[in-house]
Design an enzyme around this catalytic site. Sequence first.
Site, mmCIF file in Angstrom:
data_model
loop_
_atom_site.group_PDB
_atom_site.id
_atom_site.type_symbol
_atom_site.label_atom_id
_atom_site.label_comp_id
_atom_site.label_asym_id
_atom_site.label_seq_id
_atom_site.Cartn_x
_atom_site.Cartn_y
_atom_site.Cartn_z
ATOM 1 N N TRP A 193 32.279 18.499 19.985
ATOM 2 C CA TRP A 193 32.154 19.177 18.685
ATOM 3 C C TRP A 193 30.678 19.478 18.468
ATOM 4 O O TRP A 193 29.820 18.610 18.712
ATOM 5 C CB TRP A 193 32.700 18.256 17.575
ATOM 6 C CG TRP A 193 32.555 18.830 16.195
ATOM 7 C CD1 TRP A 193 32.814 20.117 15.803
ATOM 8 C CD2 TRP A 193 32.113 18.131 15.028
ATOM 9 N NE1 TRP A 193 32.567 20.252 14.454
ATOM 10 C CE2 TRP A 193 32.128 19.059 13.956
ATOM 11 C CE3 TRP A 193 31.703 16.827 14.772
ATOM 12 C CZ2 TRP A 193 31.759 18.706 12.661
ATOM 13 C CZ3 TRP A 193 31.337 16.485 13.488
ATOM 14 C CH2 TRP A 193 31.369 17.421 12.444
ATOM 15 N N ASP A 240 36.517 9.501 17.012
ATOM 16 C CA ASP A 240 36.509 10.563 16.012
ATOM 17 C C ASP A 240 37.959 11.029 15.872
ATOM 18 O O ASP A 240 38.549 11.567 16.815
ATOM 19 C CB ASP A 240 35.598 11.705 16.501
ATOM 20 C CG ASP A 240 35.422 12.784 15.444
ATOM 21 O OD1 ASP A 240 36.229 12.832 14.494
ATOM 22 O OD2 ASP A 240 34.486 13.596 15.577
ATOM 23 N N LYS A 275 41.689 18.355 7.618
ATOM 24 C CA LYS A 275 42.711 19.213 8.232
ATOM 25 C C LYS A 275 44.114 18.768 7.837
ATOM 26 O O LYS A 275 44.934 19.586 7.476
ATOM 27 C CB LYS A 275 42.614 19.188 9.760
ATOM 28 C CG LYS A 275 41.255 18.941 10.331
ATOM 29 C CD LYS A 275 40.408 20.169 10.407
ATOM 30 C CE LYS A 275 39.024 19.775 10.880
ATOM 31 N NZ LYS A 275 38.090 20.828 11.016
HETATM 32 C C1 LMR Z 1 35.219 22.642 13.239
HETATM 33 O O1 LMR Z 1 35.081 22.014 14.294
HETATM 34 O O2 LMR Z 1 35.235 23.876 13.191
HETATM 35 C C2 LMR Z 1 35.417 21.908 11.935
HETATM 36 O O3 LMR Z 1 35.464 20.552 12.178
HETATM 37 C C3 LMR Z 1 34.497 22.323 10.873
HETATM 38 C C4 LMR Z 1 33.094 21.808 11.069
HETATM 39 O O4 LMR Z 1 32.598 21.121 10.179
HETATM 40 O O5 LMR Z 1 32.473 22.085 12.102
#
Ligand code: LMR
Length: 404
Positions: A129, A210, A245
């Site tokens: 992420w 996570d 989500k």
């Molecule tokens: C994403 O990965 O798009 C979401 O979790 C929103 C974010 O805060 O990045």
Amino acid sequence: MSLYTEINTLTRDPIIGLTELFQKDSRATKFNLGVGVYLDKDGKVPVLESVKAARHLIDEHKDPSVYLPIRGLDVFCEHTKKLIFGAKHNNKQIITTQALGGTGALRIGAELLQRTRKIPFVVISNPSWENHRNIFESAGLKVDSYPYYDPKTNSFLLNSFLTFLKKLPKHTVVVLHANCHNPTGIDPSQEEWTEILDTIQRSDLVPFFDLAYQGFKHSLGQDSSVIKSFLEFDKPFLVANSFSKNFSLYGERVGALSVFTSSSDESARIQSHLKNVIRGLYSTPPTYGQKIVGEILSNDNLHTIWKSEIESMRTRIIEVRRLLVKTFEEQGLDKFSFIRNQHGMFSFSGLRKNHAFLLREKFGVYILDSGRICIAALNDKNLDYVANAISEVVQTEDIKTNSA
Ligand code: LMR
């Protein structure tokens, strides 16, 4: 001479920054497949029925807006624990604290880890992420990445990951996506998880799970099974979970940090530090989001409604994956069939930055520069358009590459 001459402009945030660009785009036809937000079949962010009912109940109470305990509301914390840990939720070694979404939970966890003075560094998956590195580095921790995904085969690199883990020094924090890996949508199998968790515990590494997509893969219970398995080792670990989500409550910033400690004395010490970290960052938590979640999780009727709403979101995403792959195949593009086997909101499409640029400029289709596509933003009305745009961009770029 200005105070801020040393402050240079940073590049835009790859996810939220892209949404800002999207919002400024004045074209009528545009689709945001960048940010991880579930949209319903009409392309709208759903307001869940369970959430509407909970809001109604909360609004009826007409409670004054007071400062909450730093840890958050008991009903919220206890039911969050139950949701993640199931039958083991009464384990006194788990302490759960409300946090500002999954990001806030990761950050207060990172601050706590930094205070231990025992963490050599944190490792995140490659790719991960987009915000993981920023969160841990902002807390003053060093971040490296571990092998996770092979773009050539669109598969998980188990052996490279295990070899990497075995070389890590004790107390290295390993950030793991509990399910629906973001961005790849590729998770280890159950057998692979067994090997990973076993290696982690043998090497005295510290997993930081996570959990942002509980309910989006198989079911609420099954989607935290990796965490429940690690609990059996009786070794330290942390969990950051997000309710953005699965409750469609993105703007409320509601999530929690759970820390597994070795004793009640340790729990008390850790709790006092978490409180101190939170007090220094934002003082006390906001009320509304955690009241909604607490109300739904503690009310059998609302809980049942909520469960079926998650199931509908999950089923729709699976169907969209199937339709997208079918549409590509009908266009003679069979290289995207792997999308069917990925899980959760995202597909790591293999598209590159130049594809993302062309999609955005020419078609108003916004995807991340990394090639991540939010499948959950597709529906009957935009799927063909997006699939055609991707086909055209891929073919144009292929022709360019071949003639170069
Ligand atoms: C994403 O990965 O798009 C979401 O979790 C929103 C974010 O805060 O990045």
